[in-house]
Design a protein around this motif. Structure first.
Motif, mmCIF file in Angstrom:
data_model
loop_
_atom_site.group_PDB
_atom_site.id
_atom_site.type_symbol
_atom_site.label_atom_id
_atom_site.label_comp_id
_atom_site.label_asym_id
_atom_site.label_seq_id
_atom_site.Cartn_x
_atom_site.Cartn_y
_atom_site.Cartn_z
ATOM 1 N N TYR A 198 62.495 50.158 -5.721
ATOM 2 C CA TYR A 198 62.299 50.341 -4.282
ATOM 3 C C TYR A 198 61.006 49.681 -3.805
ATOM 4 C CZ TYR A 198 66.094 53.090 -2.323
ATOM 5 O OH TYR A 198 67.309 53.473 -1.815
ATOM 6 N N ASN A 199 59.934 49.814 -4.575
ATOM 7 C CA ASN A 199 58.679 49.180 -4.166
ATOM 8 C C ASN A 199 58.790 47.658 -4.215
ATOM 9 O OD1 ASN A 199 57.472 51.635 -3.673
ATOM 10 N ND2 ASN A 199 56.480 51.770 -5.675
ATOM 11 N N PHE A 200 59.530 47.149 -5.180
ATOM 12 C CA PHE A 200 59.769 45.712 -5.253
ATOM 13 C C PHE A 200 60.542 45.235 -4.023
ATOM 14 C CE2 PHE A 200 62.641 42.233 -6.600
ATOM 15 C CZ PHE A 200 61.688 41.251 -6.867
ATOM 16 N N ILE B 61 45.663 43.133 1.604
ATOM 17 C CA ILE B 61 46.435 44.350 1.382
ATOM 18 C C ILE B 61 45.524 45.576 1.477
ATOM 19 C CG2 ILE B 61 48.168 43.225 -0.032
ATOM 20 C CD1 ILE B 61 46.802 44.347 -2.503
ATOM 21 N N THR B 62 46.089 46.673 1.944
ATOM 22 C CA THR B 62 45.327 47.909 2.168
ATOM 23 C C THR B 62 45.090 48.654 0.844
ATOM 24 O OG1 THR B 62 47.331 49.216 2.508
ATOM 25 C CG2 THR B 62 46.371 48.120 4.448
ATOM 26 N N THR B 63 44.218 49.645 0.909
ATOM 27 C CA THR B 63 43.953 50.485 -0.260
ATOM 28 C C THR B 63 45.226 51.205 -0.698
ATOM 29 O OG1 THR B 63 41.666 50.823 0.457
ATOM 30 C CG2 THR B 63 42.561 52.390 -1.147
ATOM 31 N N GLU B 64 46.003 51.685 0.291
ATOM 32 C CA GLU B 64 47.262 52.357 -0.043
ATOM 33 C C GLU B 64 48.206 51.407 -0.766
ATOM 34 O OE1 GLU B 64 49.894 55.236 2.509
ATOM 35 O OE2 GLU B 64 50.622 53.193 2.842
ATOM 36 N N ILE C 192 50.012 51.606 -4.450
ATOM 37 C CA ILE C 192 51.453 51.484 -4.682
ATOM 38 C C ILE C 192 51.730 50.442 -5.756
ATOM 39 C CG2 ILE C 192 53.625 50.730 -3.621
ATOM 40 C CD1 ILE C 192 52.648 52.043 -1.010
ATOM 41 N N VAL C 193 51.019 49.323 -5.699
ATOM 42 C CA VAL C 193 51.181 48.281 -6.720
ATOM 43 C C VAL C 193 50.797 48.831 -8.092
ATOM 44 C CG1 VAL C 193 50.323 46.055 -7.546
ATOM 45 C CG2 VAL C 193 50.829 46.372 -5.110
#
Length: 271
Positions: free
Chosen positions: A53-55, A69-72, A76-77
């Protein structure tokens, strides 16, 4: 935004909640067919869902916004990368048939995001196809994998199992409809999603009919029409009827995706 709000947002955006939903439907299959649920398959389903799903959600975004890209998003990565460890460990313990079936689901997931050939579309961008690919992968994961992992793959072609898988397939499409309605303003017109094609009202009608069709087929598969099922399907229909373009992201991403968890609890408690 306080810590609890940030944690809840991360829980949703990092696909942990949807992973619990997929595991829940997988457990429902184990319970309905009295199959022994091994820990390896459940761990694999959970972490593979997080990674997949993250991909699907963030691959294209990361390609163009790598420097900002954000800290969040970094979290997630990192979560996705760490999730590869239990995913690979449990995959190594699968039977050959299960492994080959997982490879087929994995290829379908990759083709959902990546085009097969240069200058061709991925499956997500093929008009009208997105919702069916999602339902097929969910059905394969939550119905097919339990049978393969318990050496019952040969029974997948039994009439009862085909009915059961078909019921799950139509149910997943119905559960996807609130997401389709929510994203009407965001989806490109060429995608030809159901709301773009037939309008929001007709999409809700289709969702209700698919829910009822799923229920009828479930009964044909041999399941008793017990009160938990009636209530669960009424909840599905309710979420479809009250979905609209102005629903918050949590209406679908939390509440609708909580239905499989409720489904598992109802079947586990009431049978």
């Amino acid at each position: 935004m306080n810590f609890l709000q940030q944690a809840f947002r991360f829980y949703i955006n990092s696909s942990l909640h949807v992973a619990l939903a997929v595991v829940s439907f997988t457990m429902v299959t184990f319970l309905n067919f009295n199959l022994k649920a091994g820990s390896n398959i459940l761990v694999f389903v959970f972490f593979s869902t997080v990674v997949a799903y993250n991909f699907v959600k963030y691959f294209s975004l990361l390609k163009v916004q790598r420097e900002t890209i954000t800290t969040e998003m970094k979290g997630i990565v990192m979560l996705s990368l760490v999730s590869l460890i239990p995913l690979v460990m449990t995959l190594n313990a699968m039977t050959l048939e299960t492994f080959l079936f997982i490879v087929c689901l994995g290829i379908l997931t990759l083709l959902y995001v990546l085009p097969l050939l240069p200058k061709t579309k991925n499956l997500r961008d093929v008009s009208g196809l997105k919702i069916f690919v999602i339902a097929l992968v969910w059905t394969g994961t939550t119905v097919g994998l339990p049978f393969f992992e318990t050496d019952q793959g040969n029974t997948l072609l039994d009439t009862e199992t085909i009915y059961y898988a078909s019921s799950r397939f139509f149910l997943i499409i119905a559960l996807t409809i609130p997401f389709e309605i929510r994203d009407t303003k965001l989806d490109s017109p060429y995608l030809k999603t159901l709301p773009q094609w037939v309008g929001i009202t007709n999409t809700k009608v289709i969702g209700v009919l698919l829910s009822l069709l799923s229920l009828v087929i479930l009964v044909l598969s041999g399941e008793d029409l017990a009160s938990p099922y009636i209530l669960l399907y009424l909840l599905v229909i309710g979420f479809i009827v009250f979905s609209n373009q102005d629903n918050t992201i949590y209406y679908s991403a939390f509440w609708v995706e909580s239905l499989p968890l409720l489904w598992f609890l109802a079947i586990f408690i009431f049978g």
